[in-house]
Write an enzyme that holds these catalytic residues in place. Structure first.
Site, short mmCIF file in Angstrom:
data_model
loop_
_atom_site.label_atom_id
_atom_site.label_comp_id
_atom_site.label_asym_id
_atom_site.label_seq_id
_atom_site.Cartn_x
_atom_site.Cartn_y
_atom_site.Cartn_z
N LYS A 22 14.55 5.67 27.21
CA LYS A 22 15.70 5.89 26.34
C LYS A 22 16.28 7.25 26.65
O LYS A 22 15.58 8.13 27.16
CB LYS A 22 15.28 5.84 24.86
CG LYS A 22 16.43 5.56 23.90
CD LYS A 22 16.72 4.07 23.77
CE LYS A 22 17.90 3.79 22.87
NZ LYS A 22 18.01 2.34 22.55
P1 NAD Z 1 27.62 1.52 17.50
O1 NAD Z 1 27.84 2.95 17.80
O2 NAD Z 1 28.45 0.50 18.17
O3 NAD Z 1 27.74 1.28 15.90
C1 NAD Z 1 27.01 2.01 14.97
C2 NAD Z 1 27.53 1.64 13.59
O4 NAD Z 1 26.71 2.27 12.60
C3 NAD Z 1 28.96 2.10 13.31
O5 NAD Z 1 29.63 1.12 12.57
C4 NAD Z 1 28.76 3.35 12.46
O6 NAD Z 1 29.87 3.62 11.62
C5 NAD Z 1 27.55 2.94 11.67
N1 NAD Z 1 26.85 4.08 11.09
C6 NAD Z 1 26.54 5.27 11.67
N2 NAD Z 1 25.92 6.07 10.78
C7 NAD Z 1 25.82 5.36 9.64
C8 NAD Z 1 25.29 5.64 8.37
N3 NAD Z 1 24.70 6.81 8.10
N4 NAD Z 1 25.37 4.69 7.42
C9 NAD Z 1 25.94 3.50 7.68
N5 NAD Z 1 26.48 3.18 8.85
C10 NAD Z 1 26.41 4.10 9.83
O7 NAD Z 1 26.06 1.26 17.78
P2 NAD Z 1 25.35 -0.13 18.09
O8 NAD Z 1 25.29 -0.28 19.57
O9 NAD Z 1 25.93 -1.19 17.24
O10 NAD Z 1 23.87 0.19 17.61
C11 NAD Z 1 23.44 0.04 16.26
C12 NAD Z 1 21.93 -0.05 16.21
O11 NAD Z 1 21.51 -1.16 17.02
C13 NAD Z 1 21.17 1.16 16.76
O12 NAD Z 1 19.95 1.30 16.05
C14 NAD Z 1 20.86 0.76 18.20
O13 NAD Z 1 19.76 1.46 18.74
C15 NAD Z 1 20.55 -0.71 17.99
N6 NAD Z 1 20.68 -1.52 19.20
C16 NAD Z 1 21.81 -1.58 19.93
C17 NAD Z 1 21.89 -2.39 21.06
C18 NAD Z 1 23.15 -2.54 21.86
O14 NAD Z 1 23.15 -3.39 22.78
N7 NAD Z 1 24.21 -1.85 21.58
C19 NAD Z 1 20.76 -3.13 21.45
C20 NAD Z 1 19.60 -3.07 20.66
C21 NAD Z 1 19.58 -2.28 19.54
#
Ligand code: NAD
Length: 429
Positions: free
Chosen positions: A119
């Site tokens: 990561k």
């Molecule tokens: P992203 O940046 O696209 O979206 C993050 C979202 O969370 C946004 O809507 C943001 O406004 C919101 N957010 C941020 N801080 C917040 C808070 N304090 N309270 C409420 N909402 C909040 O990110 P993503 O890619 O959707 O990732 C989200 C989660 O999923 C993370 O934990 C990431 O590690 C996990 N994840 C992502 C992927 C991927 O393919 N993108 C894969 C596996 C896991």
């Protein structure tokens, strides 16, 4: 042979802020009684293989010099090259990146993908930079971690605050530095650069498949289900859309701007279009703005935390009114909260299974890049469905057999695969 005990928090981490690495270690400790002889090697998972902390100096558009802090961690490479996203967020720490890399090790093994766990992250608010500044930051970060990454060594992907444009810059910088176009160094790239169809939607789609399969086992149908989603980025928005397309009602959403609700169901496609156009969820039409506390207290069938880690602690777990929690985010539930939820009979589909759709299609992308032969979206989605559903049911079956939570069952499957590889490889020298 007995092992010396070691401290749960590594010496270079701040003992006053042990999370989320401490949660990961606690989850590893919970697998110990279930590993038989392979338990001998378990300690190796409590030590990331290597951690890198870099300074990223860039010139801002106004000519001033700014320094950012970046990280890349290889947690475990016993089963293959490192794989894991890059996070751009103002609160990123080494502790967080280590935990996220550990969860990638477990996730890749739980899905039987031929990858280890890695990561990366940069402590920055990407929204505070211009596009040109963001490009300079990404390229300098790539150069600084360049000796750790590569198609056969460690393959980054998008995470919070990064997207396919970020991956394009990483791929270009790495390729220029190596004198050859190397598309396989990242996944989650634009289609025009060797990206895979279906990758952008894969994590959310996989979260939905895991939720649907868990619902089938628990007698909770997706059709007409009341669904609450925290986080409306890549993962949360696509998960919500898949639920809505399957006839569920998304009764509340939350992002960094606040929480909104509509008991009759939020128009998810309209919300995605609104946010994509630069709007805030809380300014949308057709929803009521609610407090964070009211958001968590809503009665629902499925609750999907899809924002950041550490969201559900033991106190909140006592008060939640839902049937199935599906972890779209990595590490949203603290170990003490897991215990409370188990006691209360609330099913938790753990992150290492629930959100593994993204890395699964990243694996497809990597394979396609190596063979320069690209699959149809239908083929990709079909394979994703099959792999996700099978992985979920393997974990669910083991959980019943061993009388453990889905999380511990997923960790048992993953740790057995990782430690069997460790055992066969042996120590060097
Ligand atoms: P992203 O940046 O696209 O979206 C993050 C979202 O969370 C946004 O809507 C943001 O406004 C919101 N957010 C941020 N801080 C917040 C808070 N304090 N309270 C409420 N909402 C909040 O990110 P993503 O890619 O959707 O990732 C989200 C989660 O999923 C993370 O934990 C990431 O590690 C996990 N994840 C992502 C992927 C991927 O393919 N993108 C894969 C596996 C896991």
């Amino acid at each position: 042979m007995t092992q010396p005990t070691t401290s749960k928090i590594l010496s270079f981490l701040d003992p006053a802020s042990p999370q989320p690495w401490a949660s990961f270690i606690e989850q590893i400790d919970r697998v110990a009684p279930h590993l038989g002889k392979l338990g001998y090697w378990l300690e190796t998972l409590k030590h990331p293989k290597r951690v890198l902390n870099v300074a990223i100096p860039i010139q801002l558009d106004d000519g001033t010099l700014a320094h950012f802090e970046g990280f890349r961690v290889h947690h475990n490479l016993s089963r293959g090259p490192g794989k894991g996203g890059v996070r751009f967020h103002p609160n990123v720490t080494m502790n967080e990146v280590m935990a996220l890399s550990g969860w990638m090790t477990i996730k890749n093994a739980a899905l039987n993908l031929p990858f280890g766990g890695a990561k990366g992250g940069v402590r920055v608010d990407p929204k505070s930079l211009s596009l040109a500044e963001l490009e300079r930051l990404t390229r300098r970060y790539t150069s600084e971690i360049g000796f750790l990454i590569g198609p056969n060594k460690d393959i980054p992907a998008p995470d919070v605050g990064t997207d396919e444009q970020t991956m394009a810059w990483i791929m270009d910088t790495y390729s220029v530095n190596h004198g050859a176009t190397m598309t396989g160094v990242v996944t989650g790239k634009p289609i025009s650069l060797g990206g895979s169809l279906g990758r952008r939607e894969a994590t959310g789609r996989g979260v939905f498949v895991a939720a649907r399969e868990a619902g089938l086992l628990q007698g909770v149908a997706v059709k007409d289900a009341r669904v609450v989603v925290q986080g409306f980025g890549n993962v949360g928005s696509i998960t919500a859309l898949c639920f809505a397309n399957a006839g569920a009602r998304i009764i509340a959403l939350q992002d960094a701007s606040g929480s909104v609700a509509n008991p009759n169901g939020i128009d998810v496609a309209a919300a995605i279009a609104y946010v994509k156009a630069g709007g805030k969820l809380i300014d949308m039409q057709g929803v009521e703005v609610i407090s964070t506390n009211d958001f968590w207290m809503l009665s629902s069938d499925f609750l999907v935390p899809a924002a950041l880690e550490g969201q559900i602690d033991a106190e909140l777990a006592e008060r939640l009114d839902t049937k199935i929690i599906v972890e779209g985010a990595n590490g949203p539930t603290l170990p003490e909260a897991d215990d409370v939820l188990t006691r209360r009979g609330i099913t938790v589909v753990p992150d290492v299974i629930a959100n593994a759709g993204g890395v699964t299609v990243s694996y497809f992308e990597w394979v396609q890049d190596f063979s320069s032969f690209f699959w149809s979206e239908q083929e990709i989605n079909g394979r994703l469905e099959k792999i996700m559903a099978a992985a979920f049911h393997d974990v669910a079956q083991l959980a019943v057999e061993r009388k453990v939570s889905l999380r511990t069952a997923a960790f048992i499957i993953a740790c057995t695969r990782i430690l069997a590889a460790r055992d066969r490889r042996g120590l060097y020298p």
